[in-house]
Design a protein around this motif. Structure first.
Motif, short mmCIF file in Angstrom:
data_model
loop_
_atom_site.label_atom_id
_atom_site.label_comp_id
_atom_site.label_asym_id
_atom_site.label_seq_id
_atom_site.Cartn_x
_atom_site.Cartn_y
_atom_site.Cartn_z
N LEU A 142 0.81 -1.28 -0.12
CA LEU A 142 0.11 0.09 0.01
C LEU A 142 0.79 1.52 -0.25
CD1 LEU A 142 -2.76 -1.22 2.41
CD2 LEU A 142 -2.64 -1.23 -0.01
N ILE A 143 2.07 1.04 -0.27
CA ILE A 143 2.97 2.25 -0.33
C ILE A 143 3.43 2.32 -1.96
CG2 ILE A 143 5.52 3.02 0.36
CD1 ILE A 143 4.66 1.65 2.89
N PHE A 144 3.34 3.51 -2.19
CA PHE A 144 3.94 3.67 -3.68
C PHE A 144 4.84 4.85 -3.69
CE2 PHE A 144 0.05 2.58 -6.72
CZ PHE A 144 -0.03 0.94 -5.88
N LEU A 145 6.03 4.51 -4.48
CA LEU A 145 7.20 5.67 -4.53
C LEU A 145 6.91 6.45 -5.72
CD1 LEU A 145 10.40 3.38 -3.89
CD2 LEU A 145 8.76 4.55 -2.07
N THR A 146 7.18 7.73 -5.54
CA THR A 146 6.97 8.70 -6.61
C THR A 146 8.04 9.43 -6.86
OG1 THR A 146 5.69 10.15 -5.00
CG2 THR A 146 4.34 8.88 -5.98
N ASP A 147 7.89 10.35 -7.94
CA ASP A 147 8.91 11.27 -8.16
C ASP A 147 8.71 12.74 -7.66
OD1 ASP A 147 10.46 10.25 -10.58
OD2 ASP A 147 9.10 10.11 -11.55
N GLY A 148 8.85 12.56 -6.35
CA GLY A 148 8.36 13.72 -5.54
C GLY A 148 7.12 13.62 -4.87
N ALA A 149 6.75 14.35 -3.66
CA ALA A 149 5.48 14.17 -3.10
C ALA A 149 4.51 14.81 -4.12
CB ALA A 149 5.33 14.97 -2.10
N SER A 150 4.74 15.67 -5.01
CA SER A 150 3.86 16.44 -5.71
C SER A 150 3.17 15.57 -7.10
CB SER A 150 4.53 17.69 -6.62
OG SER A 150 5.00 18.55 -5.69
N LYS A 151 3.86 14.62 -7.28
CA LYS A 151 3.38 13.54 -8.36
C LYS A 151 2.41 12.87 -7.66
CE LYS A 151 5.47 14.20 -12.29
NZ LYS A 151 6.87 13.80 -12.97
N GLY A 152 2.89 12.47 -6.51
CA GLY A 152 1.65 11.57 -5.70
C GLY A 152 0.50 12.26 -5.36
N VAL A 153 0.50 13.48 -4.95
CA VAL A 153 -0.76 14.28 -4.79
C VAL A 153 -1.54 14.36 -5.98
CG1 VAL A 153 -1.87 16.76 -4.43
CG2 VAL A 153 0.13 15.66 -2.92
N MET A 154 -0.86 14.54 -7.31
CA MET A 154 -1.60 14.66 -8.46
C MET A 154 -2.19 13.21 -9.04
SD MET A 154 1.22 16.76 -10.91
CE MET A 154 1.81 18.36 -10.08
N GLN A 155 -1.52 12.29 -8.66
CA GLN A 155 -2.07 10.87 -8.95
C GLN A 155 -3.30 10.62 -8.07
OE1 GLN A 155 0.80 7.37 -8.36
NE2 GLN A 155 2.26 8.77 -9.33
#
Lengths: 479, 548
Positions: A132-145
């Motif tokens: 349930l943990i996804f790594l992202t290119d920075g937190a911003s990308k995660g928020v956008m997803q």
């Protein structure tokens, strides 16, 4: 005779409506001035290394070795790299299939996600599932997803604190949703009143908006406050009652500058509350390598952890992540290192502690210097920066200044910040970029300029402010 | 008093609801899931992806049991539900499960490893990185190495020089800082110089936007031009599913144009024109045309005449030309060369004012194959300043792309030159990789062409073969019984029998009634004979089972 391919009018309205002040007018003007040779102090973005903060040595050693794995076969490698960095590089390379040059799993390397889960478990005292943990290119990308998944159209609303970090307003605009503001109370040290929240939701609903999610930023950006456990409980209960997903922006969790309210994660508070609520509130929390004492902004590394998101929905989020193939692998390794730093007894441990403590303690002193500095200025009041990386002083602009701003066609705080920039080279972001109550003006600065430069910066601010206030006449002030 | 204040300030934030009243009808239209159920037979053939896209999805029927939660399958963005990305889709999921199971259950399978031919990810299959590039990156990541004397024994002289040069281009030498949202200026200068050297026409560093791989750049352009289903993008069929997925996510319509398998995946301008007009007659405003050269999944290198025609067509019809040129270094046949679309546009005399053109490049492909770095750029030309500003703003919301990817993008556009310390070893590495790829492409292509009912165009470039398989009626019926697209059925069988992972043609789109799969040419050379043997044996037994 050819047709016009693309003109401004034909662009996606959502793109045109989106605003991102952190890199907006002030930043562009500052860049121009810099080109003209003026010394600019960029306090507009939380970008510590740009202002001279040195990277932590150990993680850079490990990542350099992962970049150049052939060094690991060189008998002389031990002359320039400590043994624990070499061991750690081998460890992370073994978690990849193909080193830094291969796409990883779209959710991030399984081995690193496991280290993140172990970190969360140590931090909160509750289990965490790497799936349930996804790594992202920075937190911003995660928020956008995540927002992309939640927002279906204009009728979907997202509760966002005001003042807020403009990533939220910008992303909501881009995705065509509606931002539903709730106000943080400046006089209550930017605290959050649940009655206020209720009112915001009711008002949005009366306009036909389905409020779907709530954003909290803890520690606060731009406001610098740390939420109390009691406050977090109220928020979680509120989300449960109103059926909102809670998006917890916790990227500043290492940046705490007081001892009364240490960082406490939303996940821990939720788990502490126990069933049934711990099973009913959907929570997504975000973290990054860009903040804390790491400040590795240029790496673009982050993660999000999902709680109570049903498996089929997780699959959809995975699918969208897979279209972007994978987050960058070196930042994934930075994330691994951040959540499992050197331990006592490791060769690099002492140096790591020295460096990280040095940065945090200095940030704590700078937070104090900055807020004290602002509070010593005429018509400026500033809550103490309890956490994060910003001060958000209120500037009580005299009516004459507001008048002058209007004549110049500028929002009053933009007018003030531009003047400040021209006079002192200090590049800030006007409060209007974050949202603020009508008729009240702020600016945001980071607390990141080098400590030794801080007194001079605050002096030049004070001098500018004095001159500004006398030029535009300090008279009647509304607050 | 407070109420009033809230109401006032609210205005600034939610105000766009009212300001955009006149767009409401349109945005609401786009909200309705257009062909939510992908098997609606009445969906407009032109814009319905279901006709040429995978039909294996059954998501419309499934829903989460926990429906009292705010975010479930029933309530997420329908565009998210609708988009598909077969390169990492169902077959890959099965492969990952098999791989897990192989660890403990070796004897249960007729193969001992999974070979991933589904994705262009060369280093995951053993390709080594170019040493010079990695030396520079390591030195930039840990720049205090540059002060150590021992470093000179471990690193090439030119990598040290290059690292210094790059660090000097970065304000404060801070590789850990967010950069300019378009990317570090000095690196963009280097890239522009590389483009200029490649094309023989000037390139402007201010036209370069560095991105985390080419995919985010494609998303950005789609987001910019697509407002609703009424906006269309001309896309080749077969296409790389990034395009279909991105168009779906941004709520636009894919307008297909077909590549002609019989002429080596070339294209006919008359077909383009016909598709464009058909879309227009349905009320769709076609905004842009995507072209992938060298082709993915089709592996062709477009004829120069074709490229010229496309440029003229976009110019005449007022379309933005989105040129996916990420395989520009991957060419395997002596009779074809890579030419950028910008070079053709400029040589036809079309300048900045005449047409809008975007070229995408990536560090993930070529001989470098640095997928994990997520580096890439787009060169954006022929847009008015107010449009450019919007692109900059979109880039700035994400702050910047990762710095090591940025550095690598500059390195691939300016590799070592004759006389440099690393030049000879660099050339050996580079040519070794490219000639081996050419050899592998040839071997696989020949093997595929030897199979009963299989025809395969040569891979002139890129990293893929896209063979056509004539499936027997019995196999098609068996697939239908399993509610699977026939080519997906074939690919699953292939995976279970051989451990080789390929992507069904339905994930890329194909002429209805034809079946294909995409297979990369990337497994290391020593594995190719075994793959050929397994594939041949599988195909024979598949045909024996289903032959009409």
């Amino acid at each position: 005779m050819s047709l016009k391919a693309l003109d401004y009018d034909s662009l996606n309205e959502n793109v045109k409506n989106c605003q991102y002040a952190v890199r907006g007018e002030l930043y562009l003007r500052a860049s121009e001035l810099q080109k003209e040779g003026k010394k600019i102090i960029f306090t507009n973005v939380g970008n510590p290394h740009a202002l001279g903060q040195k990277p932590l040595t150990f993680p850079r050693q490990v990542v350099a070795l992962c970049q150049a794995p052939f060094l690991l076969d060189d008998p002389n490698v031990g002359m320039i790299f400590p043994a624990d960095a070499i061991a750690r590089a081998k460890h992370y390379l073994s978690l990849t299939s193909g080193g830094l040059g291969a796409y990883s799993d779209s959710r991030g390397l399984p081995g690193v996600r496991k280290e993140v889960a172990e970190f969360i478990e140590r931090r909160d005292g509750y289990p965490s599932d790497p799936e349930l943990i996804f790594l992202t290119d920075g937190a911003s990308k995660g928020v956008m997803q995540i927002l992309n998944c939640v927002i279906r159209g204009q009728k979907d609303g997202i509760l966002v604190p005001v003042p807020q970090y403009p990533l939220y307003s910008a992303t909501i605009s881009l995705l065509g949703g509606t931002l539903v503001p709730y106000y943080l109370e400046e006089s209550e040290n930017w605290g959050l009143d649940v009655n206020n929240l209720r009112q915001s939701v009711a008002q949005a609903r009366s306009q036909g908006i389905t409020v779907r999610a709530m954003v909290i930023i803890n520690p606060g950006n731009p406001t610098g406050q740390c939420l109390s456990e009691a406050n977090l409980r109220e928020i979680l209960r509120f989300c449960c009652n109103e059926r909102l997903v809670l998006l917890g922006d916790e990227v500043y969790q290492q940046n705490i500058y007081q001892d009364e309210r240490p960082f406490i994660s939303s996940k821990k508070v939720l788990m502490d509350m126990g069933a049934p609520i711990s099973k009913e509130v959907q929570l997504i929390s975000f973290h990054t390598v860009s903040k804390g004492y790491w400040g590795e902004c240029g790496q673009r590394g982050g993660y999000f952890e999902m709680t109570n998101i049903p498996p089929k929905t997780v699959e959809e989020i995975y699918k969208v992540a897979s279209i972007a193939l994978s987050p960058n692998v070196s930042a994934q390794i930075f994330m691994g290192l951040m959540v499992s730093p050197p331990k006592p007894g490791d060769i690099s441990y002492d140096q790591f502690v020295r460096e990280s403590k040095g940065i945090l303690e200095s940030l704590r002193r700078r937070a104090r210097m900055m807020t004290d500095g602002f509070n010593s200025c005429k018509n400026v009041v500033c809550n103490f920066t309890e956490g994060a990386m910003y001060s958000f002083p209120q500037i009580k602009l005299p009516p004459k200044a507001i008048q002058a701003a209007k004549q110049a066609g500028k929002v009053p705080d933009v007018f003030y910040c531009l003047k400040l920039l021209e006079a002192t080279g200090i590049s800030t972001v006007p409060g209007s970029g974050f949202g603020q109550k009508e008729g009240v003006f702020h600016l945001r600065t980071t607390i990141l300029p080098a400590e030794e430069e801080m007194p001079e910066i605050m002096d030049s601010f004070k001098k500018f402010n004095d001159e500004f206030m006398s030029q535009y006449g300090v008279g009647y002030s509304r607050m | 008093m407070r109420r009033f204040l809230i109401g006032q300030a609210r205005k600034g934030l939610v105000d766009h609801t009212t300001r955009r009243q006149h767009h409401q009808t349109r945005s609401f239209l786009s909200l309705l899931p257009p062909s939510f159920s992908t098997n609606s037979p009445r969906a407009a053939p032109l814009v319905s992806l279901s006709r040429f896209m995978s039909s294996t999805s059954d998501m419309a029927a499934s829903s989460d049991s926990t429906s009292s939660l705010p975010v479930t399958l029933d309530s997420i963005n329908p565009k998210v539900l609708k988009c598909e990305y077969a390169v990492r889709g169902e077959i890959v999921n099965i492969a990952q499960k098999l791989q897990e199971d192989l660890k403990s259950n070796k004897d249960a399978y007729p193969f001992d490893e999974i070979i991933y031919c589904n994705i262009g990810n060369p280093q995951s299959l053993g390709q080594l990185p170019i040493r010079f590039f990695r030396e520079v990156l390591a030195l930039c990541d840990h720049s205090s190495l540059l002060d150590e004397t021992e470093t000179h024994g471990l690193f090439s002289t030119d990598s040290i020089d290059r690292a210094w040069k790059i660090l000097d281009q970065i304000p404060g030498r801070a590789t850990g800082a967010y950069s300019h949202s378009q990317g570090i200026k000095g690196l963009r200068d280097t890239i522009a110089a590389g483009i200029e050297a490649r094309d023989g026409f000037p390139a402007d560093p201010n036209d370069i936007f560095l991105t985390d791989g080419a995919s985010p750049a494609v998303h950005m352009m789609m987001q910019l031009v697509l407002s609703s289903e009424k906006d269309g993008i001309l896309c080749p069929i077969p296409q790389y599913p990034l395009y279909s997925a991105s168009i779906t996510l941004h709520g636009g319509s894919l307008v297909p144009y077909y590549l002609d398998e019989a002429t080596g995946w070339g294209l006919e301008i008359s077909d383009l024109k016909k598709q464009l007009e058909e879309a227009r007659s349905k009320g769709i405003t076609v905004r842009a045309l995507v072209v992938i050269n060298p082709g993915n999944p089709t592996g062709q290198v477009l004829a120069e005449e074709n490229q010229r025609d496309i440029v003229n067509f976009c110019k005449q019809e007022g379309l933005v030309l989105l040129a996916d040129e990420v395989y520009q270094e991957n060419l395997y046949v002596p009779d074809k060369k890579f030419h950028s679309f910008k070079k053709f546009a400029r040589s036809l005399g079309y300048g900045e004012k005449d047409m809008s053109l975007v070229s995408f490049q990536s560090v993930s492909k070529g001989y470098y194959g640095e997928c994990g770095k997520r580096g890439g750029y787009m060169e954006v030309t022929g847009f008015t300043p107010d449009v450019r500003e919007q692109i900059y703003k979109m880039a700035s919301v994400n702050l910047c792309s990762n710095i090591s990817g940025q550095i690598l993008a500059s390195l691939v556009m300016s590799p070592p030159k004759p006389g440099d310390d690393s030049y000879d070893s660099y050339m050996v590495e580079r040519d070794g990789i490219l000639s081996s790829m050419a050899k592998r492409a040839k071997t696989l292509e020949e093997a595929l062409n030897n199979l009963e009912g299989v025809t395969c165009n040569r891979a002139e470039g890129a990293m893929y073969l896209f063979p056509r398989i004539s499936l027997p009626q019995k196999a098609i019926e068996a697939a239908e019984a399993e509610k699977t697209a026939p080519d997906a059925f074939y690919c699953k069988r292939l995976l279970n029998a051989t451990g080789v992972v390929v992507v069904p043609g339905s994930g890329f789109g194909q002429v209805p009634g034809t079946w294909h799969f995409r297979c990369t040419i990337l497994p290391q050379e020593d594995k190719i004979p075994a793959i050929v043997d397994r594939l041949t044996a599988f195909h024979k037994s598949f045909m024996d089972e289903f032959r009409d």
